[in-house]
Write an enzyme that holds these catalytic residues in place. Structure first.
Site, PDB file in Angstrom:
ATOM      1  N   TYR A 101       0.899  -1.238  -0.111  1.00 26.31           N
ATOM      2  CA  TYR A 101       0.199   0.134   0.066  1.00 26.31           C
ATOM      3  C   TYR A 101       0.820   1.362  -0.022  1.00 26.31           C
ATOM      4  O   TYR A 101       1.919   1.192   0.630  1.00 26.31           O
ATOM      5  CB  TYR A 101      -1.043   0.150   1.151  1.00 26.31           C
ATOM      6  CG  TYR A 101      -1.653   1.428   1.467  1.00 26.31           C
ATOM      7  CD1 TYR A 101      -2.910   1.374   0.992  1.00 26.31           C
ATOM      8  CD2 TYR A 101      -1.148   2.467   2.186  1.00 26.31           C
ATOM      9  CE1 TYR A 101      -3.652   2.694   0.931  1.00 26.31           C
ATOM     10  CE2 TYR A 101      -1.852   3.512   2.164  1.00 26.31           C
ATOM     11  CZ  TYR A 101      -3.073   3.791   1.812  1.00 26.31           C
ATOM     12  OH  TYR A 101      -3.770   4.941   2.057  1.00 26.31           O
ATOM     13  N   GLU A 189      -3.571   7.338  -4.036  1.00 28.57           N
ATOM     14  CA  GLU A 189      -3.343   5.997  -3.174  1.00 28.57           C
ATOM     15  C   GLU A 189      -3.265   4.946  -4.472  1.00 28.57           C
ATOM     16  O   GLU A 189      -3.806   4.784  -5.428  1.00 28.57           O
ATOM     17  CB  GLU A 189      -4.604   5.959  -2.363  1.00 28.57           C
ATOM     18  CG  GLU A 189      -4.563   4.619  -1.638  1.00 28.57           C
ATOM     19  CD  GLU A 189      -6.046   4.369  -0.958  1.00 28.57           C
ATOM     20  OE1 GLU A 189      -6.119   5.118   0.462  1.00 28.57           O
ATOM     21  OE2 GLU A 189      -6.910   3.722  -1.323  1.00 28.57           O
TER      22      GLU A 189
END
Length: 387
Positions: A101, A189
């Site tokens: 992530y 993101e």
């Protein structure tokens, strides 16, 4: 402005971030064409701005054209949490060794940028933060100095990414930061950022929120304003330059300033009602602005009462009142309206509003009283009881 996944990947590609080869499809035939271009196997992915696509069946693997056609037919038109799928992204399927992530956003409390990296990718970062907050490496970045390669290296090391992924992750982080800053984004993101079995690192998903305040610098953003991005109310508000978010309640909300608009929605909920929208008219409340706002509210058939909540700062109360009175002469109001006016020259403004008060146009001195009145009127119009 929130981008769809395919738009986010196109934006990433502008900054050199590696993404999977793929294309957009609006029909089953288009999906087959894009699959042939990307190369089998492919993944057929629903394009909606909501999570849970995979669990809903909106992400499917296909090994040939027959499977692509089958999946495209089942996904197009699918309802995922109230979002109807009208577009697909078809991309070459990636072999995955590890999932990570990475993101950048603004830490408003410190007035700095915030970079986050985790070795636990592929699941909601909120879930990771709750279950194992130590699994997320965080770095506050001074906007004046930017992100250095050493800082990016620290982030991936601190997050505990696999050694073979670290060089590629550092490169991707630096490019992602450029996308965030130079691309005028509020959030970028990647979840997951993947490591392939042959050692490559690239973005398997993309979440991008662009700062609308910077749109004057980016005429190319117009291509991202997909006709399906907004409902009818939001499209109308956008055309009139209003900050509007459609909700599902019965009390139309008009306020000046995002903070007051959010507080107004909260107090409507507090007294037992439900806001139909968030509408911020900004620092002014001229006749034109008020007329535009009322026109947008009127376009929503679910609105049973309108709550106008204005706090005068630089804008004086009598100017606001005159704007409302003039707007009432230009727009036929379909629902009763409750007005709370406070701040600079509020008394003068209330005196002006007194002249137009009726059973359909009411004035209340406090936000709480005005909210209760609006919620009560909405309940009466809907045939319900006041909570």
């Amino acid at each position: 402005m929130d981008l769809f996944e395919y738009q986010g990947k196109q934006y990433f590609a502008r900054f050199g971030i590696p993404v999977s080869a793929g294309g957009v499809a609006d029909t089953t035939d288009d999906a087959v064409v894009q699959a042939e271009k990307a190369g089998y196997p492919v993944v057929v992915k629903a394009q909606v701005q909501v999570g849970g696509r995979g669990k809903a069946g909106g992400i499917q693997l296909a090994a040939n054209s027959d499977e692509v056609r089958q999946h495209a037919q089942s996904i197009l038109g699918m309802d995922i949490k109230g979002h109807v799928v009208r577009r697909l992204w078809v991309e070459h399927a990636s072999d995955i060794a590890k999932e990570y992530y990475a993101s950048f956003t603004l830490d408003r409390s410190t007035k700095m940028y915030l970079g986050m990296v985790s070795a636990r990718g592929g699941i909601d970062i909120e879930q990771v933060a709750e279950e194992d907050p130590g699994a997320i490496a965080r770095l506050q970045i001074d906007p004046s100095s930017g992100l250095t390669r050493d800082q990016a290296r620290w982030l991936v090391d601190e997050a505990g990414l696999d050694v073979e992924a670290r060089d590629g992750a550092v490169d991707s982080l630096l490019k992602l930061y450029d996308c965030y800053v130079e691309g005028d984004a509020d959030l970028v993101e990647i979840n997951p950022l993947i490591l392939t079995p042959d050692g490559r690192v690239h973005a398997l998903d993309a979440k991008v929120t662009l700062d609308d305040n910077a749109s004057f610098r980016h005429p190319e953003w117009d291509e991202f304003r997909d006709i399906d991005e907004f409902d009818e109310r939001e499209r109308l508000a956008k055309s009139k330059g209003l900050q509007y978010v459609g909700l599902e309640g019965s009390v139309g909300v008009i306020a000046n300033g995002a903070g007051l608009a959010m507080s107004t929605c909260d107090v409507v909920n507090q007294v037992g009602g439900t806001p139909a929208n968030f509408l911020d008219i900004g620092g002014g409340a001229s006749a034109e602005v008020m007329a535009n706002a009322l026109e947008v509210i009127n376009a929503d058939a679910s609105v049973k009462a309108i709550f106008i909540n204005i706090f005068g700062g630089i804008t004086r109360g009598e100017e606001v009142a005159n704007g409302i009175v003039t707007a009432l002469g230009r727009v036929k109001i379909e629902s009763p309206m409750v007005i709370r006016l406070d701040g600079t020259n509020a008394e003068e403004g209330r005196a002006i509003l007194k002249q137009v008060e009726s059973d359909e146009v009411l004035s209340r001195p406090t936000m709480l009283e005005a909210a209760r009145t609006a919620v009560g009127l909405a309940a009466q119009r809907a045939g319900g009881a006041v909570k």
